[in-house]
Design a protein around this motif. Structure first.
Motif, PDB file in Angstrom:
ATOM      1  N   LEU A 201      -4.999  -4.413  -8.665  1.00 15.79           N
ATOM      2  CA  LEU A 201      -4.113  -5.399  -8.055  1.00 15.79           C
ATOM      3  C   LEU A 201      -3.282  -6.092  -9.131  1.00 15.79           C
ATOM      4  O   LEU A 201      -3.763  -6.339 -10.236  1.00 15.79           O
ATOM      5  CB  LEU A 201      -4.921  -6.449  -7.292  1.00 15.79           C
ATOM      6  N   SER A 202      -2.051  -6.431  -8.795  1.00 11.93           N
ATOM      7  CA  SER A 202      -1.227  -7.198  -9.723  1.00 11.93           C
ATOM      8  C   SER A 202      -1.873  -8.559  -9.977  1.00 11.93           C
ATOM      9  O   SER A 202      -2.280  -9.243  -9.032  1.00 11.93           O
ATOM     10  CB  SER A 202       0.173  -7.404  -9.147  1.00 11.93           C
ATOM     11  N   PRO A 203      -1.969  -8.979 -11.238  1.00 14.96           N
ATOM     12  CA  PRO A 203      -2.537 -10.304 -11.524  1.00 14.96           C
ATOM     13  C   PRO A 203      -1.566 -11.440 -11.209  1.00 14.96           C
ATOM     14  O   PRO A 203      -1.946 -12.610 -11.282  1.00 14.96           O
ATOM     15  CB  PRO A 203      -2.823 -10.236 -13.028  1.00 14.96           C
ATOM     16  N   TYR A 204      -0.327 -11.107 -10.841  1.00 16.18           N
ATOM     17  CA  TYR A 204       0.700 -12.121 -10.595  1.00 16.18           C
ATOM     18  C   TYR A 204       0.864 -12.414  -9.109  1.00 16.18           C
ATOM     19  O   TYR A 204       0.933 -13.573  -8.705  1.00 16.18           O
ATOM     20  CB  TYR A 204       2.031 -11.660 -11.188  1.00 16.18           C
ATOM     21  N   LEU A 205       0.930 -11.376  -8.290  1.00 17.08           N
ATOM     22  CA  LEU A 205       1.053 -11.552  -6.843  1.00 17.08           C
ATOM     23  C   LEU A 205       0.486 -10.326  -6.148  1.00 17.08           C
ATOM     24  O   LEU A 205       0.938  -9.203  -6.387  1.00 17.08           O
ATOM     25  CB  LEU A 205       2.514 -11.747  -6.428  1.00 17.08           C
ATOM     26  N   SER A 206      -0.506 -10.542  -5.304  1.00 17.31           N
ATOM     27  CA  SER A 206      -1.079  -9.469  -4.494  1.00 17.31           C
ATOM     28  C   SER A 206      -1.142  -9.955  -3.050  1.00 17.31           C
ATOM     29  O   SER A 206      -1.659 -11.042  -2.779  1.00 17.31           O
ATOM     30  CB  SER A 206      -2.477  -9.091  -4.990  1.00 17.31           C
ATOM     31  N   ILE A 207      -0.601  -9.156  -2.143  1.00 18.29           N
ATOM     32  CA  ILE A 207      -0.471  -9.556  -0.743  1.00 18.29           C
ATOM     33  C   ILE A 207      -1.292  -8.614   0.126  1.00 18.29           C
ATOM     34  O   ILE A 207      -1.051  -7.403   0.146  1.00 18.29           O
ATOM     35  CB  ILE A 207       1.003  -9.528  -0.297  1.00 18.29           C
ATOM     36  N   LEU A 208      -2.263  -9.174   0.829  1.00 19.17           N
ATOM     37  CA  LEU A 208      -3.074  -8.401   1.767  1.00 19.17           C
ATOM     38  C   LEU A 208      -2.424  -8.454   3.139  1.00 19.17           C
ATOM     39  O   LEU A 208      -2.292  -9.521   3.740  1.00 19.17           O
ATOM     40  CB  LEU A 208      -4.494  -8.967   1.840  1.00 19.17           C
ATOM     41  N   THR A 209      -2.022  -7.293   3.645  1.00 18.44           N
ATOM     42  CA  THR A 209      -1.375  -7.228   4.956  1.00 18.44           C
ATOM     43  C   THR A 209      -2.410  -6.813   6.006  1.00 18.44           C
ATOM     44  O   THR A 209      -2.371  -5.709   6.542  1.00 18.44           O
ATOM     45  CB  THR A 209      -0.192  -6.249   4.934  1.00 18.44           C
ATOM     46  N   ALA A 210      -3.342  -7.718   6.269  1.00 19.84           N
ATOM     47  CA  ALA A 210      -4.388  -7.483   7.269  1.00 19.84           C
ATOM     48  C   ALA A 210      -4.450  -8.672   8.214  1.00 19.84           C
ATOM     49  O   ALA A 210      -4.290  -9.821   7.799  1.00 19.84           O
ATOM     50  CB  ALA A 210      -5.742  -7.272   6.595  1.00 19.84           C
ATOM     51  N   LEU A 211      -4.680  -8.397   9.482  1.00 19.26           N
ATOM     52  CA  LEU A 211      -4.770  -9.455  10.483  1.00 19.26           C
ATOM     53  C   LEU A 211      -5.959 -10.370  10.188  1.00 19.26           C
ATOM     54  O   LEU A 211      -7.079  -9.886   9.984  1.00 19.26           O
ATOM     55  CB  LEU A 211      -4.960  -8.851  11.871  1.00 19.26           C
ATOM     56  N   ARG A 220     -13.890 -16.112  -1.933  1.00 21.64           N
ATOM     57  CA  ARG A 220     -14.299 -15.287  -3.069  1.00 21.64           C
ATOM     58  C   ARG A 220     -13.198 -14.343  -3.533  1.00 21.64           C
ATOM     59  O   ARG A 220     -13.362 -13.658  -4.540  1.00 21.64           O
ATOM     60  CB  ARG A 220     -15.555 -14.486  -2.702  1.00 21.64           C
ATOM     61  N   TRP A 221     -12.084 -14.282  -2.810  1.00 24.47           N
ATOM     62  CA  TRP A 221     -11.009 -13.394  -3.229  1.00 24.47           C
ATOM     63  C   TRP A 221     -10.334 -13.934  -4.491  1.00 24.47           C
ATOM     64  O   TRP A 221     -10.315 -15.154  -4.725  1.00 24.47           O
ATOM     65  CB  TRP A 221      -9.970 -13.265  -2.118  1.00 24.47           C
ATOM     66  N   PRO A 222      -9.736 -13.062  -5.303  1.00 23.01           N
ATOM     67  CA  PRO A 222      -9.019 -13.517  -6.498  1.00 23.01           C
ATOM     68  C   PRO A 222      -7.897 -14.488  -6.133  1.00 23.01           C
ATOM     69  O   PRO A 222      -7.305 -14.398  -5.049  1.00 23.01           O
ATOM     70  CB  PRO A 222      -8.463 -12.213  -7.087  1.00 23.01           C
ATOM     71  N   PRO A 223      -7.562 -15.422  -7.024  1.00 23.81           N
ATOM     72  CA  PRO A 223      -6.591 -16.473  -6.683  1.00 23.81           C
ATOM     73  C   PRO A 223      -5.178 -15.965  -6.428  1.00 23.81           C
ATOM     74  O   PRO A 223      -4.397 -16.653  -5.760  1.00 23.81           O
ATOM     75  CB  PRO A 223      -6.637 -17.402  -7.904  1.00 23.81           C
ATOM     76  N   GLN A 224      -4.816 -14.791  -6.964  1.00 21.95           N
ATOM     77  CA  GLN A 224      -3.448 -14.297  -6.756  1.00 21.95           C
ATOM     78  C   GLN A 224      -3.272 -13.580  -5.420  1.00 21.95           C
ATOM     79  O   GLN A 224      -2.172 -13.141  -5.082  1.00 21.95           O
ATOM     80  CB  GLN A 224      -3.038 -13.344  -7.892  1.00 21.95           C
ATOM     81  N   VAL A 225      -4.354 -13.466  -4.629  1.00 22.58           N
ATOM     82  CA  VAL A 225      -4.292 -12.744  -3.360  1.00 22.58           C
ATOM     83  C   VAL A 225      -3.864 -13.690  -2.237  1.00 22.58           C
ATOM     84  O   VAL A 225      -4.472 -14.737  -2.019  1.00 22.58           O
ATOM     85  CB  VAL A 225      -5.649 -12.103  -3.020  1.00 22.58           C
ATOM     86  N   HIS A 226      -2.806 -13.303  -1.530  1.00 22.79           N
ATOM     87  CA  HIS A 226      -2.332 -14.017  -0.345  1.00 22.79           C
ATOM     88  C   HIS A 226      -2.490 -13.093   0.859  1.00 22.79           C
ATOM     89  O   HIS A 226      -2.184 -11.906   0.780  1.00 22.79           O
ATOM     90  CB  HIS A 226      -0.857 -14.409  -0.486  1.00 22.79           C
ATOM     91  N   GLN A 227      -2.930 -13.637   1.975  1.00 20.84           N
ATOM     92  CA  GLN A 227      -3.044 -12.853   3.204  1.00 20.84           C
ATOM     93  C   GLN A 227      -1.921 -13.245   4.151  1.00 20.84           C
ATOM     94  O   GLN A 227      -1.772 -14.406   4.512  1.00 20.84           O
ATOM     95  CB  GLN A 227      -4.396 -13.078   3.876  1.00 20.84           C
ATOM     96  N   THR A 228      -1.117 -12.258   4.547  1.00 19.47           N
ATOM     97  CA  THR A 228       0.027 -12.549   5.408  1.00 19.47           C
ATOM     98  C   THR A 228      -0.133 -12.010   6.820  1.00 19.47           C
ATOM     99  O   THR A 228       0.462 -12.527   7.756  1.00 19.47           O
ATOM    100  CB  THR A 228       1.312 -11.950   4.813  1.00 19.47           C
ATOM    101  N   GLY A 229      -0.898 -10.953   7.005  1.00 21.59           N
ATOM    102  CA  GLY A 229      -1.018 -10.319   8.315  1.00 21.59           C
ATOM    103  C   GLY A 229      -0.492  -8.896   8.279  1.00 21.59           C
ATOM    104  O   GLY A 229       0.295  -8.509   7.408  1.00 21.59           O
ATOM    105  N   TYR A 230      -0.931  -8.110   9.228  1.00 23.23           N
ATOM    106  CA  TYR A 230      -0.565  -6.695   9.315  1.00 23.23           C
ATOM    107  C   TYR A 230       0.942  -6.536   9.499  1.00 23.23           C
ATOM    108  O   TYR A 230       1.590  -7.337  10.182  1.00 23.23           O
ATOM    109  CB  TYR A 230      -1.308  -6.067  10.489  1.00 23.23           C
TER     110      TYR A 230
END
Length: 425
Positions: A201-211, A220-230
């Motif tokens: 995963l990119s240490p700068y911006l990682s986007i999880l596209t999951a509902l 517990r996820w890394p701080p650079q992970v954002h969840q936006t949705g599917y």
């Protein structure tokens, strides 16, 4: 505006998220191109993108998939992952060099978590790099990585979850990381760990596209992970239903969709047996079955097979979906409000099956339970039991969690922070 290069590898489920995000960025005026392995390049071109084909051997990738015991030989969440990585590893150094050369012409590199050459390319040319990925299974959390009985006590579930994640990390570090780090050494780059988990995963911006209805965000996820949705892809410019398929869909009778995913191959005895058992159970229940797989035509009195169909075209018509537990298939069914019967066989399927089961929208049959009698009973419960009602309830919430626009917003904000947004050329 900016020039964005999007790259992925793996299955069509991985590509579909990149297509959706790419279309949204292009709609906003950015210049978007794809960098894809040969096995996916044609699909990207069909959707109207400029595609740079990366080095690779589709025959070798197909051979690796055929080497996975699927799905009646044995469950293979780890072995299936290693087989896919092993098929790509001879090309990783060359892919990284090719990606690095392409990146010199772009302002932002966006990669999926399955593109193992992206991190090396980004390090070589120091381009702003973001990850957009669909699979929450790579993020260790308090959620169990495996399907557990619903009656399992909470304390035991948490203990088993910790053991499961520790075992998975140990196995990946021992058997998968060396395959990737070998190409890093050839490029003069330092080794890294956890390539098939958070290490890619990119240490700068990682986007999880999951509902969030499918997998809620974890502390517990890394701080650079954002969840936006599917991010559902609704293009498929080259697809048109045949007159035969249109007549089949419009005919009377409840419809059950049967698919083993884009990673599966239908010519071996194991997958052939799976399809036969599923089709037999569907017909016994008096329903009709649409098999999405490698064959085409009628395969039974009340069944039809097609090599590909956009799920959004058929799932709203379905009374149930029988599938392998692919992360894209699970979420498409959740958006459509269709109850699911999941038969996991490898990779992240067991994690996805557990999440769908906990959401109340699916029943899961594990490997040891495969038989036509067991599948017949489970499918009857899925089609006519509480799961069907629950699937409809969850769909209403899931449709508010689509994340395509939010994902594009985050990528644009990241480019602005890196000074990579320009005036329209």
């Amino acid at each position: 505006m900016a020039k964005v290069l999007i790259t992925t590898s793996g299955s069509f489920g991985d590509l579909s998220q990149q297509l959706a995000v790419g279309k949204e960025l292009a709609r906003r005026g950015h210049q978007v191109a794809l960098a894809l392995p040969p096995s996916l390049a044609g699909r990207g071109e069909e959707e109207g993108f400029l595609v740079h084909t990366l080095p690779g051997d589709p025959a070798a990738e197909g051979s690796a998939l055929r080497g996975i015991t699927f799905p009646f030989g044995r469950a293979a969440p780890f072995a299936s992952t290693r087989s896919v990585v092993a098929a790509e590893s001879p090309w990783l150094a060359e892919r990284a060099r090719s990606l690095a050369r392409l990146c010199l012409e772009y302002d932002l590199l966006v990669s999926s978590a399955t593109q193992l050459a992206a991190a090396s390319a980004a390090e070589m040319v120091r381009i702003p790099w973001a990850t957009v990925f669909i699979a929450p299974a790579i993020l260790p959390s308090e959620l169990s990585p495996y399907t557990l009985p619903n009656a399992c006590p909470p304390l035991l579930r948490r203990a088993l979850s910790r053991v499961g994640w520790a075992l998975g990390r140990w196995w990946m570090r021992r058997y998968v990381d060396p395959l990737v780090n070998e190409h890093r050494g050839a490029l003069g780059l330092p080794t890294r760990s956890d390539w098939m988990l958070t290490g890619n995963l990119s240490p700068y911006l990682s986007i999880l596209t999951a509902l969030p209805s499918f997998t809620p965000m974890s502390p517990r996820w890394p701080p650079q992970v954002h969840q936006t949705g599917y991010c559902p892809y609704r293009g498929y410019r080259a697809w048109r239903p045949s007159p035969e398929l249109r007549r089949f869909l419009e005919a009377r009778g409840r419809l059950v969709l049967v698919t083993a995913g884009s990673m599966a191959h239908g010519e071996d005895k194991h997958s052939h047996r799976l399809y036969s058992i599923c089709l037999g159970a569907v017909e016994i229940l008096g329903a009709k079955a649409l098999l999405v797989g490698p064959r085409e035509g009628h395969v039974g009195k009340r069944s039809m097979a097609v090599p590909f169909v956009p799920f959004q075209e058929v799932m709203p018509r379905c009374a149930a979906v029988i599938h392998h537990g692919g992360v894209g298939t699970v979420q498409e069914a959740m958006l459509a409000g269709v109850p699911q019967l999941i038969l996991p066989w490898g990779a992240d399927h067991f994690f996805n099956a557990a999440r769908a089961q906990e959401a109340g929208v699916a029943e899961v049959l594990l490997l040891r339970a495969y038989s036509q009698a067991a599948l017949l009973r489970a499918l009857g419960r899925v089609m006519d039991g509480p799961i069907a009602g629950r699937a409809g309830e969850v769909a209403g919430r899931a449709r508010t969690e689509v994340g395509t626009s939010t994902t594009a917003d985050l990528l644009e904000a990241f480019m602005r922070s890196q000074g990579r947004m320009h005036r329209q050329r």
